[in-house]
Design an enzyme around this catalytic site. Sequence first.
Site, PDB file in Angstrom:
ATOM      1  N   LYS A  83     -56.100  27.516 -15.885  1.00 49.05           N
ATOM      2  CA  LYS A  83     -54.727  27.747 -16.343  1.00 49.05           C
ATOM      3  C   LYS A  83     -53.985  28.647 -15.359  1.00 49.05           C
ATOM      4  O   LYS A  83     -52.826  28.416 -15.039  1.00 49.05           O
ATOM      5  CB  LYS A  83     -54.701  28.413 -17.731  1.00 49.05           C
ATOM      6  N   LYS A 114     -61.937  13.597 -14.967  1.00 51.11           N
ATOM      7  CA  LYS A 114     -62.622  13.768 -16.257  1.00 51.11           C
ATOM      8  C   LYS A 114     -61.685  13.339 -17.397  1.00 51.11           C
ATOM      9  O   LYS A 114     -60.504  13.697 -17.378  1.00 51.11           O
ATOM     10  CB  LYS A 114     -62.990  15.246 -16.444  1.00 51.11           C
ATOM     11  N   LYS A 165     -57.707  15.233 -22.932  1.00 58.69           N
ATOM     12  CA  LYS A 165     -56.381  15.190 -23.560  1.00 58.69           C
ATOM     13  C   LYS A 165     -55.333  15.787 -22.629  1.00 58.69           C
ATOM     14  O   LYS A 165     -54.222  15.298 -22.515  1.00 58.69           O
ATOM     15  CB  LYS A 165     -56.403  16.002 -24.870  1.00 58.69           C
TER      16      LYS A 165
HETATM   17  P1  TYM Z   1     -63.792  20.072 -26.816  1.00 57.86           P
HETATM   18  O1  TYM Z   1     -63.170  19.930 -28.170  1.00 57.86           O
HETATM   19  O2  TYM Z   1     -62.900  20.203 -25.656  1.00 57.86           O
HETATM   20  O3  TYM Z   1     -64.754  18.868 -26.558  1.00 57.86           O
HETATM   21  C1  TYM Z   1     -65.765  18.490 -27.487  1.00 57.86           C
HETATM   22  C2  TYM Z   1     -66.997  17.998 -26.718  1.00 57.86           C
HETATM   23  O4  TYM Z   1     -66.663  16.862 -25.933  1.00 57.86           O
HETATM   24  C3  TYM Z   1     -67.143  17.049 -24.609  1.00 57.86           C
HETATM   25  N1  TYM Z   1     -66.268  16.332 -23.665  1.00 57.86           N
HETATM   26  C4  TYM Z   1     -66.710  15.539 -22.672  1.00 57.86           C
HETATM   27  N2  TYM Z   1     -67.963  15.192 -22.299  1.00 57.86           N
HETATM   28  C5  TYM Z   1     -68.076  14.332 -21.255  1.00 57.86           C
HETATM   29  N3  TYM Z   1     -67.014  13.805 -20.584  1.00 57.86           N
HETATM   30  C6  TYM Z   1     -65.739  14.125 -20.932  1.00 57.86           C
HETATM   31  N4  TYM Z   1     -64.722  13.588 -20.289  1.00 57.86           N
HETATM   32  C7  TYM Z   1     -65.560  15.037 -22.022  1.00 57.86           C
HETATM   33  N5  TYM Z   1     -64.454  15.576 -22.624  1.00 57.86           N
HETATM   34  C8  TYM Z   1     -64.917  16.372 -23.622  1.00 57.86           C
HETATM   35  C9  TYM Z   1     -67.085  18.550 -24.383  1.00 57.86           C
HETATM   36  O5  TYM Z   1     -67.922  18.954 -23.338  1.00 57.86           O
HETATM   37  C10 TYM Z   1     -67.529  19.059 -25.733  1.00 57.86           C
HETATM   38  O6  TYM Z   1     -68.938  19.122 -25.826  1.00 57.86           O
HETATM   39  N6  TYM Z   1     -65.139  24.870 -26.721  1.00 57.86           N
HETATM   40  C11 TYM Z   1     -65.513  23.569 -27.232  1.00 57.86           C
HETATM   41  C12 TYM Z   1     -65.638  23.568 -28.746  1.00 57.86           C
HETATM   42  C13 TYM Z   1     -66.560  24.626 -29.255  1.00 57.86           C
HETATM   43  C14 TYM Z   1     -67.990  24.627 -29.171  1.00 57.86           C
HETATM   44  C15 TYM Z   1     -68.401  25.835 -29.792  1.00 57.86           C
HETATM   45  C16 TYM Z   1     -68.915  23.752 -28.605  1.00 57.86           C
HETATM   46  C17 TYM Z   1     -66.168  25.758 -29.902  1.00 57.86           C
HETATM   47  N7  TYM Z   1     -67.282  26.482 -30.216  1.00 57.86           N
HETATM   48  C18 TYM Z   1     -69.761  26.173 -29.882  1.00 57.86           C
HETATM   49  C19 TYM Z   1     -70.276  24.090 -28.708  1.00 57.86           C
HETATM   50  C20 TYM Z   1     -70.678  25.280 -29.326  1.00 57.86           C
HETATM   51  C21 TYM Z   1     -64.437  22.569 -26.831  1.00 57.86           C
HETATM   52  O7  TYM Z   1     -63.313  22.930 -26.620  1.00 57.86           O
HETATM   53  O8  TYM Z   1     -64.834  21.283 -26.836  1.00 57.86           O
END
Ligand code: TYM
Length: 321
Positions: free
Chosen positions: A110, A189, A192
Site C-alpha cells: 500500500k 495473482k 479482488k
Molecule cells: P483473503 O480473504 O485475502 O484470502 C483467503 C484465502 O485465499 C487465498 N488466496 C489465494 N490463493 C492462491 N492464489 C490466489 N490468487 C489467491 N487469492 C487469495 C489466500 O492466500 C487466503 O488463504 N488475512 C487473510 C484472512 C485471515 C486468516 C486469518 C487466514 C484472517 N485471519 C487467520 C488464516 C488464518 C486474508 O485476507 O485472506
Amino acid sequence: MRILSGIQPSGALHLGNYFGMMRPAIELQSQGEAFYFIADWHSMTSLTDPALRRRYTLDVALDFLACGLDPVRTVFFRQSDVPEVAELTWMLSTVTPMGLLERCHSYKDKVAKGLSFNHGLFAYPVLMAADILIYDSNLVPVGRDQKQHVEVTRDIAIKFNELYGPTFVLPEPQIREEVAVVPGTDGQKMSKSYGNTIEIFGEEKVLRKKVMSIVMDSRTPQEPKPDADKNLAIQLLKLVAPADVAADFEARLRAGGLGYGDLKKALFEHYWNYFAPARQRRAELAANLDYVHQVLREGAARARAVAGQVLARARRQAGLD
Ligand code: TYM
C-alpha cells in the site's frame, strides 16, 4: 491436530480463494479438528459499507457451505462473534516489534502504491496472530500471499512464550505448491484488488465474458507454442478439468492448430461444470438462510469455548488474572 483458516468477506470469492485455500481446507476436515471463519474484522481495513459487509459475510458462508464445508465436523463461525480475539490482539500487540509489522508485504504494498492506509491495516497481522493462536492451531492452510503472516504469528508467539513462559502453540502454514498462486485473467495473482478475478459463483453470461477476456498473445492458431504450459487458460484448465483432458489441450496448443478462442470456450465449459453441484447446493442454502445463521451461531459458541480457555491461560501467564 487443530487446523484453522480464515477468509475475508470483502467481495465475491474467486478461483484463487477456492483453489488456494477453500478446497485444501475442505479436504483437511477429515485430518483433524478444523476451525474456519469469516474474517469480518479484517474486512474493516478496506471495506466501510455495513450493508455490503453483511451481504458478503452471508455470501462467504453460503459459498463455503456449498463447496463442501461440513458444519457438523468443522467449527464454522464469524470472527467478530468471538470477542476474546480482540482482547488477545491487544496482549499480542504489546510484544510485537514495530519492525516486524513494517516488513509485512500487505502494508508495504500500500505504501509503495502511495495508497492511504489505516492503523488497522498496519496492525492486521497481529489480529491474524490472535485468530490463529487463540485456538491452539497447529496447521494453517493458506495461499502463498498469507505465508508471511503465519511466520509473523510464529514470531509473536515465540516472543510471548519467552517473556511470559510457555503459552501458545506454534502454528505451521500449509501451502499447496500447485495452487500457491492462482493467476487471474491478466496473469498477475488473482485478486479482488487487481480486478482480474473469475468468481466461483455468479451469472453465467458475466463469467463467460470474464473467461473469454483472459489475456493471450497475438500468435496465430497454426503456430506451435512450445511454452503451452505457461498459457493462462491451460493453467486454469488444469484446475477444473480432468488431468487427461487438460494434457490433451496442452499438447494440441503446443503442436499448433488450436485457437485461443476455442481453448477459452473449453475452459469455460469445464469451469462451469466443475462448480455445477456446488451451484445447486448454494441455491438450496440460499433458500434456507435460517439454517445458515444457525450454523454460524453454533460455530461461534464452539469457537468461544476454546478461545476462552486459551485466553485465560494467556491472562494467567501475563499476570492479568
Ligand atoms: P483473503 O480473504 O485475502 O484470502 C483467503 C484465502 O485465499 C487465498 N488466496 C489465494 N490463493 C492462491 N492464489 C490466489 N490468487 C489467491 N487469492 C487469495 C489466500 O492466500 C487466503 O488463504 N488475512 C487473510 C484472512 C485471515 C486468516 C486469518 C487466514 C484472517 N485471519 C487467520 C488464516 C488464518 C486474508 O485476507 O485472506
